[in-house]
Scaffold this motif. Structure first.
Motif, short mmCIF file in Angstrom:
data_model
loop_
_atom_site.label_atom_id
_atom_site.label_comp_id
_atom_site.label_asym_id
_atom_site.label_seq_id
_atom_site.Cartn_x
_atom_site.Cartn_y
_atom_site.Cartn_z
N LYS A 181 -2.77 4.54 -7.69
CA LYS A 181 -1.55 3.91 -7.16
C LYS A 181 -0.71 4.91 -6.37
CE LYS A 181 2.50 1.33 -8.66
NZ LYS A 181 3.28 0.87 -9.80
N LEU A 182 -0.60 6.14 -6.91
CA LEU A 182 0.17 7.18 -6.23
C LEU A 182 -0.41 7.47 -4.84
CD1 LEU A 182 2.50 9.26 -6.80
CD2 LEU A 182 0.69 10.88 -7.33
N LEU A 183 -1.74 7.47 -4.73
CA LEU A 183 -2.38 7.76 -3.45
C LEU A 183 -2.20 6.63 -2.44
CD1 LEU A 183 -5.67 9.46 -4.70
CD2 LEU A 183 -3.59 10.55 -3.85
N GLN A 184 -1.65 5.49 -2.89
CA GLN A 184 -1.35 4.37 -1.98
C GLN A 184 0.14 4.31 -1.66
OE1 GLN A 184 -3.94 2.73 -0.74
NE2 GLN A 184 -5.19 4.04 -2.02
N HIS A 185 0.88 5.34 -2.04
CA HIS A 185 2.34 5.36 -1.87
C HIS A 185 2.72 5.17 -0.40
CE1 HIS A 185 6.50 6.77 -2.09
NE2 HIS A 185 6.42 6.58 -3.40
N PRO A 186 3.73 4.35 -0.11
CA PRO A 186 4.15 4.12 1.28
C PRO A 186 4.51 5.39 2.03
CG PRO A 186 5.31 2.62 -0.22
CD PRO A 186 4.51 3.57 -1.07
#
Length: 192
Positions: A181-186
């Motif tokens: 999820k962190l690696l998909q951060h905006p």
């Protein structure tokens, strides 16, 4: 108790052991005759009575991640930092570097120029809050994704990390799903 945890850890290790043993159908008990007399830990696991069938691997994600991020992992426990580094390296083959204290983290920021920093709050000397404030004081660090890594997850802890300049607050032990999820951060979309 100080952020440096000089009086001991957070107790996460025993909880992890208990959960892992219970997941395998076992039990764990701790015994001690008293203060300063040591401890005995007893783990009981059932014997396998049937052929063990390996778990099926989860399905591959539909869309492969193509970005290769520069990730800095800062943790005073060198073993923990080294343990986290391969985890991040396997998630999309990212370039991961580790540092064991705040001063080295700031040097890494200059030399390595990470896009993501996973920063332990409980560092010796300069704690993670101070390191975060120093990182945010550098010009050109607006798009850097700064994530606090800590054993503390109360609302006040989250508020303090936000005030220090952290974008995210991750509570140990960190699940792989949280890293994904962190690696998909905006904020990372802006960095592309």
């Amino acid at each position: 108790q100080s952020l440096e945890r000089s009086q001991g850890g957070l107790g996460i290790g025993l909880t992890l052991v208990q959960n892992l043993v219970q997941m395998h159908g076992g039990t764990v008990h701790a015994f001690s005759p008293g203060e300063n007399q040591g401890s005995t830990f007893e783990i009981r696991l059932p014997c396998a009575t049937a052929e063990v069938t390996p778990l099926a691997l989860p399905p591959e994600p539909q869309q492969q991640q193509t970005e290769r991020w520069r990730i800095s992992v800062v943790a005073d426990n060198t073993k923990a930092a080294k343990m986290l580094a391969p985890l991040h390296a396997t998630l999309g083959e990212h370039d991961v570097r580790t540092a064991s204290e705040g001063r080295l983290a700031l040097r890494c920021l200059h030399d390595f120029q990470p896009q993501i920093v996973l920063l332990d709050i409980g560092l010796p000397g300069m704690d993670g809050y101070e390191v975060a404030r120093k990182i945010r004081a550098h010009d050109g660090q607006e798009n850097l994704l700064l994530a606090a890594v800590t054993g503390y997850g109360q609302e006040d802890d989250r508020r303090r990390s936000k005030e220090a300049g952290f974008d995210e607050h991750l509570v140990k032990p960190i699940a792989v799903a949280e890293i994904v999820k962190l690696l998909q951060h905006p904020k990372l979309r802006v960095a592309l």
